[in-house]
Design an enzyme around this catalytic site. Structure first.
Site, mmCIF file in Angstrom:
data_model
loop_
_atom_site.group_PDB
_atom_site.id
_atom_site.type_symbol
_atom_site.label_atom_id
_atom_site.label_comp_id
_atom_site.label_asym_id
_atom_site.label_seq_id
_atom_site.Cartn_x
_atom_site.Cartn_y
_atom_site.Cartn_z
ATOM 1 N N LYS A 45 0.787 -1.023 0.162
ATOM 2 C CA LYS A 45 0.075 -0.183 0.008
ATOM 3 C C LYS A 45 0.836 1.194 -0.035
ATOM 4 O O LYS A 45 1.915 1.391 0.830
ATOM 5 C CB LYS A 45 -1.105 0.071 1.207
ATOM 6 C CG LYS A 45 -1.823 1.182 1.094
ATOM 7 C CD LYS A 45 -2.793 1.509 2.330
ATOM 8 C CE LYS A 45 -2.065 2.371 3.336
ATOM 9 N NZ LYS A 45 -1.768 3.895 2.842
ATOM 10 N N GLY A 98 7.258 4.295 8.394
ATOM 11 C CA GLY A 98 6.319 5.549 8.869
ATOM 12 C C GLY A 98 6.544 6.130 9.951
ATOM 13 O O GLY A 98 7.637 5.846 10.884
ATOM 14 N N SER A 99 5.539 6.464 10.713
ATOM 15 C CA SER A 99 5.654 7.469 11.991
ATOM 16 C C SER A 99 5.846 6.249 13.095
ATOM 17 O O SER A 99 4.930 5.024 12.984
ATOM 18 C CB SER A 99 4.583 8.390 12.090
ATOM 19 O OG SER A 99 3.361 7.598 12.054
ATOM 20 N N THR A 100 6.190 6.633 14.190
ATOM 21 C CA THR A 100 5.918 5.721 15.351
ATOM 22 C C THR A 100 4.796 5.328 15.852
ATOM 23 O O THR A 100 4.390 4.312 16.041
ATOM 24 C CB THR A 100 6.935 6.377 16.537
ATOM 25 O OG1 THR A 100 8.462 6.503 15.823
ATOM 26 C CG2 THR A 100 7.184 5.458 17.867
ATOM 27 N N GLY A 112 3.281 2.933 13.527
ATOM 28 C CA GLY A 112 3.920 1.573 13.941
ATOM 29 C C GLY A 112 3.243 0.866 15.378
ATOM 30 O O GLY A 112 3.184 -0.323 15.234
ATOM 31 N N GLU A 118 10.461 0.652 10.481
ATOM 32 C CA GLU A 118 11.275 1.732 10.304
ATOM 33 C C GLU A 118 10.599 2.788 10.682
ATOM 34 O O GLU A 118 9.756 3.296 9.976
ATOM 35 C CB GLU A 118 12.090 1.767 8.895
ATOM 36 C CG GLU A 118 13.026 0.703 8.318
ATOM 37 C CD GLU A 118 14.199 0.497 9.283
ATOM 38 O OE1 GLU A 118 14.458 1.321 9.979
ATOM 39 O OE2 GLU A 118 14.776 -0.540 8.873
ATOM 40 N N CYS A 156 13.346 11.202 8.051
ATOM 41 C CA CYS A 156 13.220 10.456 9.361
ATOM 42 C C CYS A 156 14.699 10.535 10.017
ATOM 43 O O CYS A 156 14.918 10.770 11.369
ATOM 44 C CB CYS A 156 13.135 8.897 9.129
ATOM 45 S SG CYS A 156 14.193 8.101 7.817
ATOM 46 N N GLU A 216 9.286 14.484 17.157
ATOM 47 C CA GLU A 216 9.361 14.466 15.861
ATOM 48 C C GLU A 216 8.422 15.568 14.906
ATOM 49 O O GLU A 216 7.393 15.446 15.170
ATOM 50 C CB GLU A 216 9.276 13.156 14.972
ATOM 51 C CG GLU A 216 9.908 13.355 13.585
ATOM 52 C CD GLU A 216 9.650 11.736 12.876
ATOM 53 O OE1 GLU A 216 8.527 11.326 13.126
ATOM 54 O OE2 GLU A 216 10.773 11.591 12.204
HETATM 55 P P1 NAD Z 1 2.556 7.666 8.547
HETATM 56 O O1 NAD Z 1 2.907 6.530 9.741
HETATM 57 O O2 NAD Z 1 1.605 8.516 8.716
HETATM 58 O O3 NAD Z 1 1.907 6.631 7.268
HETATM 59 C C1 NAD Z 1 2.779 5.852 6.776
HETATM 60 C C2 NAD Z 1 2.083 4.781 6.301
HETATM 61 O O4 NAD Z 1 1.080 4.200 7.191
HETATM 62 C C3 NAD Z 1 1.021 5.353 5.015
HETATM 63 O O5 NAD Z 1 0.924 4.433 3.943
HETATM 64 C C4 NAD Z 1 -0.299 5.571 5.807
HETATM 65 O O6 NAD Z 1 -1.171 5.346 4.853
HETATM 66 C C5 NAD Z 1 -0.234 4.077 6.655
HETATM 67 N N1 NAD Z 1 -0.996 4.185 7.830
HETATM 68 C C6 NAD Z 1 -1.220 5.323 8.459
HETATM 69 N N2 NAD Z 1 -2.340 4.586 9.396
HETATM 70 C C7 NAD Z 1 -2.279 3.418 9.385
HETATM 71 C C8 NAD Z 1 -2.923 2.318 10.094
HETATM 72 N N3 NAD Z 1 -3.777 2.705 11.204
HETATM 73 N N4 NAD Z 1 -2.546 1.070 9.719
HETATM 74 C C9 NAD Z 1 -1.912 0.883 8.699
HETATM 75 N N5 NAD Z 1 -1.445 1.715 8.047
HETATM 76 C C10 NAD Z 1 -1.702 2.979 8.264
HETATM 77 O O7 NAD Z 1 4.046 8.255 8.393
HETATM 78 P P2 NAD Z 1 4.008 9.231 7.090
HETATM 79 O O8 NAD Z 1 3.663 10.551 7.503
HETATM 80 O O9 NAD Z 1 3.689 8.729 5.787
HETATM 81 O O10 NAD Z 1 5.714 9.234 7.176
HETATM 82 C C11 NAD Z 1 6.336 10.015 7.975
HETATM 83 C C12 NAD Z 1 7.088 9.451 9.191
HETATM 84 O O11 NAD Z 1 7.683 8.168 8.779
HETATM 85 C C13 NAD Z 1 7.950 10.064 9.961
HETATM 86 O O12 NAD Z 1 7.755 9.596 11.186
HETATM 87 C C14 NAD Z 1 9.385 9.494 9.416
HETATM 88 O O13 NAD Z 1 10.386 9.549 10.361
HETATM 89 C C15 NAD Z 1 9.008 8.116 9.177
HETATM 90 N N6 NAD Z 1 9.915 7.538 8.295
HETATM 91 C C16 NAD Z 1 10.827 6.648 8.815
HETATM 92 C C17 NAD Z 1 11.864 6.287 8.049
HETATM 93 C C18 NAD Z 1 12.711 5.087 8.422
HETATM 94 O O14 NAD Z 1 13.433 4.463 7.694
HETATM 95 N N7 NAD Z 1 12.983 5.048 9.719
HETATM 96 C C19 NAD Z 1 11.813 6.527 6.494
HETATM 97 C C20 NAD Z 1 11.007 7.540 6.206
HETATM 98 C C21 NAD Z 1 10.035 8.036 7.070
#
Ligand code: NAD
Length: 484
Positions: A172, A225-227, A230, A248, A282, A382
């Site tokens: 996704k 994605g975000s903590t 996660g 991650e 990130c 963050e």
């Molecule tokens: P996000 O967590 O909002 O979204 C990431 C993904 O998760 C999206 O595809 C979103 O649709 C999906 N998502 C949202 N809610 C969900 C749920 N309840 N169940 C399953 N999936 C869901 O993060 P973002 O705003 O897209 O990205 C930014 C974040 O990602 C920042 O916190 C950044 O630090 C982190 N990030 C980490 C790394 C790493 O390698 N550690 C790399 C890039 C970004």
């Protein structure tokens, strides 16, 4: 230009969402409607998982060389389409085309895993009368959920190893940046992947993301994605089938600048780290600690570099600072800037010139706070925007303690010419990655990428990633005839 209309890619065919629903995607620079994107439903996730399950037996039975052929073709297709893919991210989430390295990254991953996906276990003769062995085998269906800040990077670093070792995937994309994943999906069939091996969905997290996280037939899930998300995925996994999850997550990276450092270089690297991709990285060093004796000079150089950023239309080659990804990000970052203004620190350089009234661009100028309290929200949370705090320290012990006083632990860096101090401090930093006289995003292909504490679980890299996507089985083979 007419808006792009995207569909879901399931079982090697493009289809509309089962509900017929779409959502609108707007350019964060012009505000124009860029695309109408298919919103995958729970039923679409089920259909994609069924296609992946059906594809798994014959795909996993192929040799790594056979599975590698379409991967290598994909590397070529992606690399040949660099300008188009760069433009798609620029118009959807505002990433300047000048900073687009993603196709090179993707090609390295598709090429490498197209050649090297020989998952291997161990053998043991350490139990008399037994020949014991462990096998590494694919899970079956793997879920992949990616963010928006470098979507093609996450697509390739997860999809390539997952399918190379024999899994089939349901990915996704992010609702903020679905266009590069949709574009790459157009080449999956052409490259020779059989139906169902790679399924690409678009949509929002609380619908299709949640359905993937709690799906009973998905046995492993890789998420960047975000903590916060996660955590939600961890809970969904625990409440469904305890699928293996690899995370991650977010960061709040510290940079430690000692008084013997090359200050100009340190300022250049750390300024790039936090303001690259408009602070939406990130690993970015969003907290900088400078030894008090050299702080004034460091801040002066850093501010000068930040004020030279070329802001504007991300589709123009000369721009290196684009808008925030969307309105939600823009408002969230602006709220943090207000919090920073009220927290007792000093605002050294900010977005003071207001954008022209007619401008729809979600631009936020590089913003620097000095001497913010360690306990303030801008030091703890963050922000994911072009906002940095520069604080000072006096002793090594003090700065290590401050650097580690965080729930994150993704990437830390330090600048010093003292080799022993560099090693001593690197060892003490609670961080998955440490740059010595270099800052994020500096890294390498073949060492583990990932975070300590709330920044993640598991590690990705050319050498590590296949491990996430294979289960381990130990076989105890009783064989008295082989002797003790
Ligand atoms: P996000 O967590 O909002 O979204 C990431 C993904 O998760 C999206 O595809 C979103 O649709 C999906 N998502 C949202 N809610 C969900 C749920 N309840 N169940 C399953 N999936 C869901 O993060 P973002 O705003 O897209 O990205 C930014 C974040 O990602 C920042 O916190 C950044 O630090 C982190 N990030 C980490 C790394 C790493 O390698 N550690 C790399 C890039 C970004």
């Amino acid at each position: 230009m007419a808006p792009i209309e995207t569909q879901l890619f399931i079982n090697n065919e493009f289809v509309p969402a089962s509900t017929g629903e779409t959502f609108d995607l707007f350019s964060p620079h012009t505000g124009d409607l860029v695309a109408k994107v298919a919103e995958a439903s729970v039923q679409d996730v089920d259909t994609a998982v069924s296609a992946a399950l059906a594809a798994f037996p014959s795909w996993s039975a192929l040799s790594p060389i056979q599975r590698g052929k379409p991967l290598k073709k994909m590397a070529e297709k992606i690399l040949a389409s660099t300008p188009e893919l760069a433009e798609l991210d620029a118009i959807s989430m505002g990433r300047p085309v000048s900073s687009f390295f993603d196709t090179n990254y993707a090609a390295v991953h598709f090429n490498y895993f197209g050649e090297a996906a020989y998952a291997q276990g161990h053998t043991s003769l350490n139990t008399p009368g037994f020949l014991n062995m462990s096998l590494r085998q694919p899970f079956g269906v793997v879920g992949i959920i990616i963010p928006w800040n470098a979507p093609l990077v996450f697509f390739s670093k997860k999809v390539a190893p997952a399918v190379a070792v024999g899994n089939c995937v349901v990915l996704k994309s992010s609702e903020k940046a679905p266009l590069t994943s949709w574009k790459v999906a157009q080449w999956i069939k052409e490259c020779g992947f059989p139906p169902g091996v790679i399924n690409v969905l678009s949509g929002h997290g609380h619908i299709s993301g949640a359905a993937i996280s709690s799906h009973m037939s998905i046995r492993a899930l890789s998420f960047t994605g975000s903590t916060r998300t996660g955590r939600a995925i961890q809970i969904a996994s625990a409440n469904s089938n305890l699928k293996k999850v690899v995370f991650e997550l977010g960061g709040k990276g510290p940079a430690l600048i000692f008084d013997d450092a090359d200050l100009e270089q340190a300022a250049k690297d750390t300024e790039n780290s936090i303001f690259w991709n408009s602070g939406q990285t990130c690993m970015a060093n969003s907290r900088i600690y400078v030894q008090d004796t050299v702080a004034e000079r460091f801040v002066e150089v850093f501010k000068k570099l930040a004020s030279e950023r070329k802001m504007g239309d991300p589709t123009k080659g000369e721009i290196n600072h684009g808008p925030q990804a969307d309105k939600v990000q823009f408002e969230a970052v602006n709220k943090y800037i207000d919090v920073g203004k009220g927290c007792g620190g000093t605002l050294a350089l900010s977005d003071s010139p207001s954008p022209a009234a007619e401008s729809k661009s979600l631009l936020i100028h590089p913003t620097i706070f000095l001497n913010a309290p360690e306990t303030s929200r801008i030091m703890k949370e963050e922000i994911f925007g072009p906002v940095v705090v520069i604080n000072t320290f006096t002793t090594e012990a003090e700065v290590i303690s401050k650097a580690n006083d965080t729930e994150f632990g993704l990437y830390a860096c330090l600048y010093t010419k003292d080799l022993e101090r560099a090693l001593r401090v690197s060892k003490k930093l609670e961080s998955g990655m440490v740059g010595v006289n270099c800052a994020a995003p500096t890294g390498c292909w073949d060492l583990p990428f990932g975070g300590w504490k709330g920044s993640g679980t598991g590690r990705e890299s050319l050498l590590e990633s296949m491990e996430h996507f294979t289960e381990v089985k130990s076989i105890y083979f009783k064989c008295p005839g082989i002797g003790g």
